[in-house]
Design a protein around this motif. Structure first.
Motif, PDB file in Angstrom:
ATOM      1  N   SER A 177      -1.042   3.103  -6.622  1.00 60.43           N
ATOM      2  CA  SER A 177      -0.280   2.497  -7.426  1.00 60.43           C
ATOM      3  C   SER A 177      -1.423   1.055  -8.575  1.00 60.43           C
ATOM      4  N   HIS A 178      -1.940   0.665  -7.282  1.00 59.68           N
ATOM      5  CA  HIS A 178      -3.336   0.197  -7.848  1.00 59.68           C
ATOM      6  C   HIS A 178      -4.484  -0.210  -7.667  1.00 59.68           C
ATOM      7  N   CYS A 179      -5.207  -0.333  -7.823  1.00 59.74           N
ATOM      8  CA  CYS A 179      -6.464  -0.344  -6.736  1.00 59.74           C
ATOM      9  C   CYS A 179      -7.609  -0.486  -5.531  1.00 59.74           C
ATOM     10  N   TYR A 180      -6.337  -0.337  -4.991  1.00 55.07           N
ATOM     11  CA  TYR A 180      -6.284  -0.945  -3.631  1.00 55.07           C
ATOM     12  C   TYR A 180      -5.167  -0.419  -2.899  1.00 55.07           C
ATOM     13  N   CYS A 181      -5.014  -0.253  -1.061  1.00 53.16           N
ATOM     14  CA  CYS A 181      -4.194  -0.090  -0.531  1.00 53.16           C
ATOM     15  C   CYS A 181      -3.021  -1.136  -0.171  1.00 53.16           C
ATOM     16  N   LEU A 182      -1.765  -0.874  -0.216  1.00 50.17           N
ATOM     17  CA  LEU A 182      -0.725  -2.273   0.156  1.00 50.17           C
ATOM     18  C   LEU A 182      -0.130  -1.236   0.852  1.00 50.17           C
ATOM     19  N   HIS A 183       0.533  -2.353   1.784  1.00 49.73           N
ATOM     20  CA  HIS A 183       1.542  -1.128   3.049  1.00 49.73           C
ATOM     21  C   HIS A 183       3.024  -1.161   1.962  1.00 49.73           C
ATOM     22  N   CYS A 184       3.849  -2.134   1.293  1.00 54.33           N
ATOM     23  CA  CYS A 184       4.736  -0.880  -0.035  1.00 54.33           C
ATOM     24  C   CYS A 184       4.099  -0.245  -0.413  1.00 54.33           C
ATOM     25  N   ASP A 185       3.455   0.304  -1.009  1.00 54.97           N
ATOM     26  CA  ASP A 185       2.605   1.365  -1.905  1.00 54.97           C
ATOM     27  C   ASP A 185       2.943   2.562  -1.196  1.00 54.97           C
ATOM     28  N   LEU A 186       1.353   2.620  -0.024  1.00 53.67           N
ATOM     29  CA  LEU A 186       1.997   3.874   1.036  1.00 53.67           C
ATOM     30  C   LEU A 186       3.055   4.452   2.117  1.00 53.67           C
ATOM     31  N   VAL A 187       3.759   2.839   2.508  1.00 56.82           N
ATOM     32  CA  VAL A 187       5.310   3.522   2.387  1.00 56.82           C
ATOM     33  C   VAL A 187       6.050   4.608   1.561  1.00 56.82           C
ATOM     34  N   GLY A 188       5.772   3.860   0.431  1.00 59.94           N
ATOM     35  CA  GLY A 188       6.620   4.547  -0.414  1.00 59.94           C
ATOM     36  C   GLY A 188       6.142   5.851  -0.843  1.00 59.94           C
ATOM     37  N   LEU A 189       4.933   6.418  -0.574  1.00 61.14           N
ATOM     38  CA  LEU A 189       4.529   7.792  -1.213  1.00 61.14           C
ATOM     39  C   LEU A 189       4.785   8.746   0.260  1.00 61.14           C
ATOM     40  N   ALA A 190       5.567   8.179   1.597  1.00 58.47           N
ATOM     41  CA  ALA A 190       5.814   9.181   2.460  1.00 58.47           C
ATOM     42  C   ALA A 190       6.405   9.798   2.338  1.00 58.47           C
ATOM     43  N   CYS A 191       6.421  10.819   2.916  1.00 54.75           N
ATOM     44  CA  CYS A 191       7.480  12.111   3.045  1.00 54.75           C
ATOM     45  C   CYS A 191       8.612  12.428   4.081  1.00 54.75           C
ATOM     46  N   SER A 192       7.690  11.418   5.167  1.00 54.03           N
ATOM     47  CA  SER A 192       8.669  11.545   6.579  1.00 54.03           C
ATOM     48  C   SER A 192      10.303  10.265   5.976  1.00 54.03           C
ATOM     49  N   ASP A 193      10.722   9.772   6.605  1.00 56.95           N
ATOM     50  CA  ASP A 193      11.358   8.689   7.849  1.00 56.95           C
ATOM     51  C   ASP A 193      10.239   7.443   7.337  1.00 56.95           C
ATOM     52  N   THR A 194      10.764   6.445   6.440  1.00 52.16           N
ATOM     53  CA  THR A 194      10.239   5.086   6.947  1.00 52.16           C
ATOM     54  C   THR A 194      10.430   4.270   7.203  1.00 52.16           C
ATOM     55  N   GLN A 195      11.502   4.211   8.153  1.00 56.81           N
ATOM     56  CA  GLN A 195      12.488   3.020   8.138  1.00 56.81           C
ATOM     57  C   GLN A 195      11.896   1.729   9.322  1.00 56.81           C
ATOM     58  N   ILE A 196      11.231   2.475  10.617  1.00 53.79           N
ATOM     59  CA  ILE A 196      10.979   1.930  11.319  1.00 53.79           C
ATOM     60  C   ILE A 196       9.745   1.043   9.958  1.00 53.79           C
ATOM     61  N   ASN A 197       8.736   1.888   9.753  1.00 59.32           N
ATOM     62  CA  ASN A 197       7.901   1.066   8.547  1.00 59.32           C
ATOM     63  C   ASN A 197       8.645  -0.043   7.631  1.00 59.32           C
ATOM     64  N   SER A 198       9.020   0.005   7.286  1.00 63.13           N
ATOM     65  CA  SER A 198       9.577  -0.867   6.566  1.00 63.13           C
ATOM     66  C   SER A 198      10.311  -1.903   6.873  1.00 63.13           C
ATOM     67  N   PHE A 199      11.001  -2.120   8.474  1.00 68.03           N
ATOM     68  CA  PHE A 199      11.649  -3.055   8.903  1.00 68.03           C
ATOM     69  C   PHE A 199      10.603  -3.744   9.801  1.00 68.03           C
TER      70      PHE A 199
END
Length: 317
Positions: A177-199
């Motif tokens: 979404s931006h010109c740099y990498c952020l955690h929320c952006d990367l987690v939102g692009l994942a294809c697998s379960d991200t509950q642990i990452n979000s927590f």
């Protein structure tokens, strides 16, 4: 968003995003960004060198300011390269490892800056509440321990982020979404379960930005209570005036984050260019404004700069 049918772990490529609809004008857009970058690096470098070389500035408030300048420089080194890479070279591709490393340093330096702002709030509280014991409470060894604790906390809170990202599956190519990498952006692009990452991400934010902002507000509530107990109106104003610079940089640090958070939850997709602009300002403004605020509001910093310039003129002549 690319398909998850060909998802991989740790071998994805991420595409940086500039200003949607303004791709043809990225060179022009980059001019003010470049100027802000240069001023940010020069301003914070000057503050660091000035405090290091001037013995009269070896006081707690200025040592904490030097920590803030150092974190701003680290923040600049983390964010500006990909901005310049995109806007000047038109290069969008970023491999997973580089993206995860940038994400770690961006968030870590954000947590460091938040911790330093809390330490500066405590410094102002001690200076107003216990002026006679100020030098004995905030010794050089105590400040070194505080600085080390801030750095260790930032690393420990953010280190699980890139490690947990490696267990996620991403499309072969993902658009950021931006010109740099952020955690929320990367987690939102994942294809697998991200509950642990979000927590884990939520916990790290609560234990850093959330806790720090609460303690800063508490510090100023105690400062206000102390100031209201001072009999002389002139002394009250003098005590409050010592907090103006710190209050300004606290607002500069937290308000863009609040504005970006609101925008992401309200109309991010309706105004994508505005969302990107707010995201860039959220990262560009604090390193740019912090040296300016302290140069304008701190008499000692101005005097130190003037003395250095006068010495240079004498040496040249």
């Amino acid at each position: 968003m690319f398909s998850c049918n060909t998802s991989t772990s740790g071998h994805s490529t991420f595409l940086l995003t500039g200003f949607p609809g303004l791709e043809a004008s990225h060179h022009w857009v980059s001019i003010p960004i470049n100027l802000i970058c240069v001023v940010s690096i020069l301003g914070n470098s000057i503050i660091l060198l000035l405090i290091r070389r001037d013995p009269s500035l070896h006081k707690p408030v200025y040592i904490f300011l030097s920590m803030l300048a150092a974190s701003d420089l680290g923040f600049c080194a983390s964010t500006f390269p990909t901005m310049m890479w995109l806007f000047w070279l038109g290069a969008r591709e970023l491999p997973f490892d580089l993206c995860a490393a940038q994400m770690f340093f961006i968030h870590a330096f954000t947590y460091v800056e938040s911790g330093v702002l809390l330490a500066m709030a405590f410094d102002r509280f001690v200076a107003i509440r216990e002026p006679l014991h100020y030098a004995t409470i905030l010794t050089h060894s105590a400040m070194a321990r505080v600085g080390a604790a801030i750095l260790v906390r930032a690393v420990l809170l953010k280190l699980p982020g890139p490690i947990l990202l490696r267990r996620l599956l991403f499309p072969q190519i993902s658009v950021l979404s931006h010109c740099y990498c952020l955690h929320c952006d990367l987690v939102g692009l994942a294809c697998s379960d991200t509950q642990i990452n979000s927590f884990v991400g939520l916990v790290s934010i609560l234990l850093s930005l959330g806790l720090d902002s609460f303690l800063i507000v508490l510090s100023y509530a105690l400062i206000l209570r102390t100031v209201l107990g001072i009999a002389s109106p002139g002394e009250r104003l003098k005590a409050l005036n010592t907090c103006v610079s710190h209050l300004c940089i606290v607002l500069i640090f937290y308000l863009p984050k609040l504005g970006l958070s609101v925008l992401h939850r309200v109309e991010k997709h309706s105004y994508p260019a505005l969302a990107v602009l707010m995201a860039n300002l959220h990262f560009l403004v604090p390193p740019f404004m912090n040296p300016i605020v302290y140069c304008l509001k701190s008499k000692q910093i101005r005097q130190g700069l003037l003395k250095r310039f006068q010495q240079k003129r004498v040496d040249v002549s």
